[in-house]
Design a protein around this motif. Structure first.
Motif, PDB file in Angstrom:
ATOM      1  N   UNK A   1      31.683  36.173  59.536  1.00 23.38           N
ATOM      2  CA  UNK A   1      31.203  37.321  60.284  1.00 23.38           C
ATOM      3  C   UNK A   1      30.392  36.753  61.442  1.00 23.38           C
ATOM      4  N   UNK A   2      30.663  37.208  62.665  1.00 21.32           N
ATOM      5  CA  UNK A   2      29.960  36.722  63.854  1.00 21.32           C
ATOM      6  C   UNK A   2      29.129  37.835  64.477  1.00 21.32           C
ATOM      7  N   UNK A   3      27.888  37.528  64.837  1.00 20.91           N
ATOM      8  CA  UNK A   3      27.110  38.501  65.595  1.00 20.91           C
ATOM      9  C   UNK A   3      27.756  38.625  66.972  1.00 20.91           C
ATOM     10  N   UNK A   4      27.963  39.856  67.413  1.00 17.96           N
ATOM     11  CA  UNK A   4      28.681  40.113  68.658  1.00 17.96           C
ATOM     12  C   UNK A   4      28.015  39.435  69.850  1.00 17.96           C
ATOM     13  N   UNK A   5      26.691  39.437  69.888  1.00 19.78           N
ATOM     14  CA  UNK A   5      25.971  38.810  71.000  1.00 19.78           C
ATOM     15  C   UNK A   5      26.173  37.302  71.013  1.00 19.78           C
ATOM     16  N   UNK A   6      26.435  36.719  69.855  1.00 21.05           N
ATOM     17  CA  UNK A   6      26.677  35.271  69.769  1.00 21.05           C
ATOM     18  C   UNK A   6      28.077  34.929  70.292  1.00 21.05           C
ATOM     19  N   UNK A   7      29.034  35.807  70.034  1.00 22.75           N
ATOM     20  CA  UNK A   7      30.394  35.597  70.554  1.00 22.75           C
ATOM     21  C   UNK A   7      30.402  35.690  72.070  1.00 22.75           C
ATOM     22  N   UNK A   8      29.667  36.674  72.603  1.00 25.85           N
ATOM     23  CA  UNK A   8      29.576  36.821  74.052  1.00 25.85           C
ATOM     24  C   UNK A   8      30.933  36.947  74.709  1.00 25.85           C
ATOM     25  N   UNK A   9      31.185  36.083  75.673  1.00 23.22           N
ATOM     26  CA  UNK A   9      32.452  36.130  76.404  1.00 23.22           C
ATOM     27  C   UNK A   9      33.487  35.147  75.865  1.00 23.22           C
ATOM     28  N   UNK A  10      33.192  34.488  74.759  1.00 22.23           N
ATOM     29  CA  UNK A  10      34.156  33.555  74.162  1.00 22.23           C
ATOM     30  C   UNK A  10      35.349  34.338  73.612  1.00 22.23           C
ATOM     31  N   UNK A  11      36.534  33.866  73.925  1.00 24.34           N
ATOM     32  CA  UNK A  11      37.754  34.536  73.478  1.00 24.34           C
ATOM     33  C   UNK A  11      38.741  33.505  72.921  1.00 24.34           C
TER      34      UNK A  11
END
Length: 329
Positions: free
Chosen positions: A164-174
Motif C-alpha cells: 500500500x503506497x501513500x498517494x503523496x509518496x507516489x507523487x508523479x511517479x508512474x
C-alpha cells in the motif's frame, strides 16, 4: 454532499483486460472488505470481451466503484490512468484475475500506526489453476523498519500487489509503459527511494495471487522482453542521479543484483542464436548503466563470459537428459 466529497482512505486500482472469467470474483472480494472507506477504480484497458460491461454494471450498483475506459495500452498504461484519477490517501493495486480476503484492508482500521509511514508491505498467497494455495509469503510479525532495510533478500518484493503506497509518496511517479517486465520493480524502487519514513511490514496475507495459463498480468519471460531488466535498471540509476539520492553501498548493490540476476536467468534460457543478439544489446546497455553507476563494472565481466558458461551448462543438461532417457528406455 459532504460525504460525497469526502476523500476515501484507499483507492484500489484494478487494471482490467481479458479477465471476464475472474472479474466478478475480484471486484466482489474487494467490495466485501470489513474496512469500507475506499474506492475501487476499474480501468477497462480496451478489453475485447464483456469486461467493460461488467465494470459499468458495478459502477451503477455501488457508488464506491468508478470506471474508466481506454484503448488497449497494457497493464502499466491502465495502472497509470488509475493513478491519475485516484482520490484516496493511499493506493492499492489488485489484478483483475486475483482476489482478496475480507481482511485485506484491515490495517487501515488502526489510523495511529499509519501516521509515521508512507509504505505498507505485506505478504500474499499463490493459487494454482485449480484454486489451491501452494505457496505463501508472509512476515512473521508487524514491525516498522527503515526504508533502506526494505532492500534486503527476504524482505523486498517486486510485486506492487503486496504494497500500500501513500498517494503523496507516489507523487508523479508512474509505471513505464515501454516495459513488458520489471515495470513493477522499477516503480516500487522509485517510490521507496522517495520516502524517509519507516516502512511498515504486516503479517497480512489476505491477497490471493492466482497463477493460471491465460493470465495477462503474469507474463512469461522470453527473448522479446529479456532486456527489460537492464532497461529498468538504467531508468532507476538515472532516477537516483537526477534526484541526488544518497544510498549506501549495500542498497546500491542490492538494487543492481535485483535486476541483473533476473536478466541473467532469462538470458541463460534463451536459444544460442537469440543470445548472440541479446548479448550485443546487453553489453551496450550495461555500458550506459556503468557510465551512470560505475559500481556495477563486475557484472559486465560476467556478461562477457556468459555465452560460454551457458553453452557448457546446456551441453551438460543435454548429456544428462540423454543418459536418463537411455536408462529409462
Amino acid at each position: 454532499m459532504q460525504m460525497e466529497n469526502k476523500r476515501p482512505t484507499v483507492s484500489v486500482i484494478v487494471p482490467v483486460y481479458r479477465a471476464e472469467e475472474y472479474l466478478n470474483r475480484c471486484v466482489d472480494s474487494i467490495l466485501a472488505q470489513t474496512f469500507t472507506d475506499f474506492e475501487v477504480i476499474l480501468v477497462d484497458d480496451g478489453s475485447p470481451d464483456h469486461c467493460g460491461e461488467i465494470c459499468d454494471d458495478y459502477a451503477r450498483r455501488d457508488p464506491r466503484v468508478r470506471v474508466f475506459h481506454k484503448e488497449n495500452g497494457g497493464v502499466s498504461s491502465a495502472r497509470n490512468m488509475g493513478l491519475n484519477h485516484a482520490r484516496g490517501e493511499w493506493i492499492a493495486f489488485v489484478d483483475a484475475d486475483d482476489w482478496v480476503g475480507d481482511g485485506y484492508l484491515d490495517v487501515f482500521h488502526d489510523t495511529a500506526i499509519l501516521l509515521n509511514t508512507d509504505i505498507i508491505h505485506f505478504g500474499f498467497q499463490i493459487e494454482n489453476a485449480h484454486g489451491r494455495v501452494y505457496k505463501q509469503y508472509a512476515f512473521p510479525k508487524t514491525v516498522s523498519i527503515p526504508a533502506s532495510a526494505l532492500f534486503k533478500k527476504g524482505v523486498f518484493s517486486s510485486c506492487t500487489i503486496s504494497y500500500f503506497f501513500r498517494t503523496s509518496c507516489v507523487g508523479c511517479i508512474r509505471f513505464n509503459k515501454n516495459l513488458h517486465y520489471s515495470e513493477d520493480r522499477e516503480f516500487i524502487i522509485k517510490v521507496v527511494l522517495g520516502t524517509y519514513s519507516p516502512v511498515l511490514l504486516t503479517t497480512n496475507t489476505a491477497y490471493f495471487y492466482a497463477y493460471h495459463p491465460t493470465s495477462t498480468t503474469k507474463r512469461r519471460r522470453n527473448a522479446e522482453n529479456s532486456l527489460d531488466d537492464l532497461v529498468a535498471l538504467e531508468n532507476v540509476c538515472r532516477h537516483i542521479c537526477q534526484n541526488h539520492t544518497q544510498l549506501d553501498n549495500n542498497t546500491l548493490h542490492f538494487i543492481c543484483h535485483l535486476f541483473t540476476d533476473s536478466f541473467f536467468t532469462v538470458y541463460s534460457n534463451l536459444l544460442n542464436r537469440e543470445r548472440r543478439t541479446i548479448r550485443r544489446e546487453a553489453l551496450y546497455k550495461m555500458s550506459l548503466i556503468k557510465s551512470t553507476m560505475p559500481f556495477i563494472k563486475h557484472r559486465i565481466i560476467i556478461l562477457r563470459s556468459m555465452p560460454t558458461l551457458v553453452t557448457t551448462s546446456n551441453r551438460l543438461y543435454s548429456l544428462c537428459r540423454d543418459i536418463y532417457h537411455s536408462i529409462k528406455g
